[in-house]
Design a protein around this motif. Sequence first.
Motif, PDB file in Angstrom:
ATOM      1  N   LEU A   1       0.826  -1.200   0.000  1.00 37.18           N
ATOM      2  CA  LEU A   1       0.000   0.000   0.000  1.00 37.18           C
ATOM      3  C   LEU A   1       0.865   1.257   0.000  1.00 37.18           C
ATOM      4  O   LEU A   1       0.572   2.230  -0.700  1.00 37.18           O
ATOM      5  CB  LEU A   1      -0.946  -0.005   1.201  1.00 37.18           C
ATOM      6  N   CYS A   2       1.934   1.219   0.748  1.00 38.51           N
ATOM      7  CA  CYS A   2       2.852   2.359   0.800  1.00 38.51           C
ATOM      8  C   CYS A   2       3.431   2.641  -0.591  1.00 38.51           C
ATOM      9  O   CYS A   2       3.487   3.798  -1.018  1.00 38.51           O
ATOM     10  CB  CYS A   2       3.962   2.083   1.817  1.00 38.51           C
TER      11      CYS A   2
ATOM     12  N   ARG B   1       2.098   1.933  -3.464  1.00 44.23           N
ATOM     13  CA  ARG B   1       1.040   2.473  -4.321  1.00 44.23           C
ATOM     14  C   ARG B   1       0.762   3.948  -4.016  1.00 44.23           C
ATOM     15  O   ARG B   1       0.628   4.762  -4.924  1.00 44.23           O
ATOM     16  CB  ARG B   1      -0.245   1.647  -4.180  1.00 44.23           C
ATOM     17  N   LEU B   2       0.663   4.283  -2.723  1.00 40.10           N
ATOM     18  CA  LEU B   2       0.376   5.671  -2.368  1.00 40.10           C
ATOM     19  C   LEU B   2       1.525   6.603  -2.741  1.00 40.10           C
ATOM     20  O   LEU B   2       1.290   7.725  -3.201  1.00 40.10           O
ATOM     21  CB  LEU B   2       0.053   5.788  -0.875  1.00 40.10           C
ATOM     22  N   CYS B   3       2.751   6.135  -2.576  1.00 40.71           N
ATOM     23  CA  CYS B   3       3.905   6.936  -2.994  1.00 40.71           C
ATOM     24  C   CYS B   3       3.912   7.126  -4.502  1.00 40.71           C
ATOM     25  O   CYS B   3       4.196   8.224  -5.003  1.00 40.71           O
ATOM     26  CB  CYS B   3       5.212   6.279  -2.545  1.00 40.71           C
TER      27      CYS B   3
ATOM     28  N   ARG C   1       1.452   7.262  -6.555  1.00 40.67           N
ATOM     29  CA  ARG C   1       0.419   8.186  -7.033  1.00 40.67           C
ATOM     30  C   ARG C   1       0.510   9.565  -6.401  1.00 40.67           C
ATOM     31  O   ARG C   1      -0.292  10.444  -6.680  1.00 40.67           O
ATOM     32  CB  ARG C   1      -0.972   7.589  -6.857  1.00 40.67           C
TER      33      ARG C   1
ATOM     34  N   SER D   1       0.030  10.420  -3.275  1.00 39.12           N
ATOM     35  CA  SER D   1      -1.084  10.633  -2.348  1.00 39.12           C
ATOM     36  C   SER D   1      -0.686  11.537  -1.186  1.00 39.12           C
ATOM     37  O   SER D   1       0.438  11.481  -0.686  1.00 39.12           O
ATOM     38  CB  SER D   1      -1.543   9.280  -1.795  1.00 39.12           C
ATOM     39  N   LYS D   2      -1.629  12.346  -0.732  1.00 37.04           N
ATOM     40  CA  LYS D   2      -1.382  13.188   0.436  1.00 37.04           C
ATOM     41  C   LYS D   2      -1.245  12.357   1.710  1.00 37.04           C
ATOM     42  O   LYS D   2      -0.782  12.855   2.722  1.00 37.04           O
ATOM     43  CB  LYS D   2      -2.482  14.236   0.596  1.00 37.04           C
ATOM     44  N   PHE D   3      -1.607  11.082   1.661  1.00 38.78           N
ATOM     45  CA  PHE D   3      -1.490  10.190   2.810  1.00 38.78           C
ATOM     46  C   PHE D   3      -0.196   9.378   2.809  1.00 38.78           C
ATOM     47  O   PHE D   3       0.064   8.596   3.726  1.00 38.78           O
ATOM     48  CB  PHE D   3      -2.687   9.226   2.864  1.00 38.78           C
ATOM     49  N   ALA D   4       0.627   9.558   1.782  1.00 34.68           N
ATOM     50  CA  ALA D   4       1.847   8.756   1.636  1.00 34.68           C
ATOM     51  C   ALA D   4       2.804   8.928   2.816  1.00 34.68           C
ATOM     52  O   ALA D   4       3.335   7.941   3.327  1.00 34.68           O
ATOM     53  CB  ALA D   4       2.552   9.079   0.323  1.00 34.68           C
TER      54      ALA D   4
ATOM     55  N   LEU E   1       1.536   7.086   5.872  1.00 32.04           N
ATOM     56  CA  LEU E   1       1.659   5.641   5.706  1.00 32.04           C
ATOM     57  C   LEU E   1       3.123   5.216   5.747  1.00 32.04           C
ATOM     58  O   LEU E   1       3.441   4.151   6.281  1.00 32.04           O
ATOM     59  CB  LEU E   1       1.000   5.166   4.409  1.00 32.04           C
TER      60      LEU E   1
END
Length: 101
Positions: free
Chosen positions: A47-48, A50-52, A54, A56-59, A62
């Motif tokens: 998940l980390c 994937r978020l990195c 894209r 993501s503001k949540f990267a 996470l």
Amino acid sequence: MKNVEVSIEACLACMVECEKCSTDCLTMQGHEECVKLCRDCADICALCARLCARGSKFADALCALCVKCCEDCANECSKHDMESCKKCADACKKCAEACKM
């Protein structure tokens, strides 16, 4: 500042080693905690990454969780002499460092 590409590569490598380790440890008595941590770590790392990827503001949040999960997994895997545990511990340490940067 974190090098996102390095973090993504480290997370994906860690995910693979955690999956291998958890599979190898499934039948080993006394490796229950290793299996649990490896499975959690593999999921968090995937998940980390994937978020990195894209942006993501949540990267960042996470990544902080990923560091903690990888450190715990590395500590547990370091207790075992199996080759897959050693590789997993090494990958977890590298991932934790990459996600801290």
